[in-house]
Design a protein around this motif. Structure first.
Motif: not given
Length: 484
Positions: A40-56, A60-63, A204-211
């Motif tokens: 997916f070349e246009q995946a967007i996170s809910s924020g820009q910091g590790t803790i809020p992004c990982v929590a989100s 599947s909730l907003y930070p 095994t389902l492999v998922v790779l992404t970033a916060d």
């Protein structure tokens, strides 16, 4: 039999440095996941910091919905069910490897088996071997979910000479990329290959992404030089560095006062260190502004140059656009999807793929219809400049994004700091067109308002507080990681 789930999160990995013509790193193993899976070349996170992004991602909730405030630190809300808990309740053996600082913010409560590692431990310095040993030990009972959080890209926050000293062999060779960011990605990919060799990819389902992404991947040589100078200057006045005068004086204030004044001396020490930190930031920013004052720069270049001096939380695509790969059983091969999707959609997709019902309360949707070639209505992404600690610098911004436009403004005042960008014609987000496009501005404000009306943006106070010492340790580690 349900498939295993291997969830890899590369902290700070930008989408444009994972796939596309802006990438100069050598990543045969990541490339193989894309070739044998879906990107997916246009995946967007809910924020820009590790803790809020990982929590989100994990809820599947907003930070602002899934974090609580514990003093100066933001933590996962332990009262909210995570997707991992949902998987655990449905028979999955849960494991995680993440940096120690995530232990302080509630990650250890999600997983039964956790292996936190110190920030000094890199993939090439022993962490990779420990992960391989874990996978070789056969201690994970199928079906399992294993979360691997790699933060090696954050060593880019180290001063230049320290990066060369503790970095991987690849960091010295331009064959592995045009700058240190790309070369570290090449080194990470090498270890991912070794790790994936220990996984049965057939089941095994492999998922790779970033916060989130970080700006370093777009730096020019001149920007890298300015970044190096700024990091060195910050190091010389770092209040968490015992060698600096700021630290020594703050420590003296905190320890020399009489014992009965303990609460007061902690408060005084905190006030002093905050003041010293603000002074350090101001000096670094002043130096950067002086260097770019007489330069002819594009708005994007100027934004990056300022970022070289000090990061201020924002929602430009440098931070919120991340890679997303699904690879494994029942995943189409060699498929690249351009439709915008969200980080909060990842776990609903995983849940669907392994045949489980969705967890309760989630803003995410399953992306399985897209994987099957079916239509799925694009959902707007809610973004906010949620930060790791209250001491982080934030632009206090909220906004929404779709495939065509991005809109954001001040969190509290609707008419303040309004931005609208045409992402198709202005992908670097240089020309603010909110005045020229009032109809689109109004439409996107209505989308934002709808989200805000569902729940007030506020952070609850934590009931299960960690100790003052644990909190300060966490903040110190966050600062060393470049999160503050």
């Amino acid at each position: 039999m349900k498939p295993n789930i291997f969830f890899i999160l590369l902290d700070g990995f930008r989408a444009d440095k994972c796939y596309g013509d802006k990438k100069t790193s050598l990543t045969p193993n990541i490339d193989s996941l894309i070739k044998n899976g879906t990107y997916f070349e246009q995946a967007i996170s809910s924020g820009q910091g590790t803790i809020p992004c990982v929590a989100s991602i994990f809820t599947s909730l907003y930070p602002f919905e899934c974090l609580v405030e514990d003093g100066n630190l933001f933590k996962l809300n332990s009262n909210i069910q995570s997707h991992v808990k949902h998987l655990r309740d449905n028979g999955f053996d849960t494991h995680a490897t993440f940096q120690e600082v995530m232990h302080y913010v509630g990650m250890q409560e999600m997983f039964v088996n956790v292996d936190p590692y110190p920030i000094s431990l890199s993939l090439w310095g022993g962490k990779g071997k420990k992960i391989i040993d874990k996978l070789s030990s056969e201690t994970m009972k199928e079906p399992w979910v294993y979360y691997l959080h790699l933060y090696d890209l954050h060593m880019l926050g180290y001063p230049y000479e320290q990066r060369l000293k503790v970095g991987p062999q690849e960091i010295h060779d331009e064959k592995y990329g045009s700058n240190h960011y790309e070369r570290i990605i090449s080194a990470i990919d090498f270890w991912l290959g070794k790790i994936l060799e220990k996984i049965d990819l057939e089941k095994t389902l492999v998922v790779l992404t970033a916060d989130h992404g970080i700006e370093h991947g777009a730096y020019t040589p001149e920007m890298w030089e300015l970044h190096n100078q700024s990091r060195e200057k910050r190091k010389q006045s770092d209040i968490s560095n015992p060698k600096t005068s700021a630290y020594k004086l703050g420590h003296k204030i905190a320890t020399n006062a009489p014992g009965f004044l303990s609460p007061l001396r902690k408060k005084l020490a905190g006030m002093y260190t905050d003041r010293a930190d603000k002074k350090s930031r101001k000096e670094v920013l002043s130096g950067v502004e002086g260097k770019i004052k007489n330069k002819t720069l594009s708005p994007y270049e100027e934004r990056l140059m300022k970022e070289c001096g000090m990061h201020v939380a924002h929602v430009y695509d440098d931070r919120v656009r991340v890679p997303l790969i699904f690879s494994g059983p029942n995943i189409p091969s060699g498929k690249v999807i351009s439709q915008q999707v969200r980080s909060i959609d990842i776990f609903p997709t995983i849940t669907n793929l392994v045949g489980l019902p969705e967890k309760s309360k989630s803003h995410g949707v399953s992306l399985v219809p897209i994987l099957k070639g079916e239509k799925l209505e694009e959902q707007p992404v809610f973004m906010e400049t949620a930060v790791n600690t209250t001491k982080s610098l934030s632009s206090n911004t909220i906004g929404v994004r779709n495939s065509e436009y991005k809109y954001f403004r001040d969190r509290d005042i609707e008419t303040k700091n309004i931005h609208l960008y045409d992402l198709k014609n202005d992908p670097l987000e240089e020309k603010n067109i909110f005045k020229e496009k009032p109809d689109i501005t109004k439409k996107m404000e209505l989308q934002l308002t709808k989200i805000l009306n569902e729940q007030k943006i506020t952070f609850e106070k934590s009931e299960n507080t960690i100790t003052d010492d644990e909190r300060e340790q966490a903040i110190t580690k966050l600062r060393k990681l470049g999160y503050i």
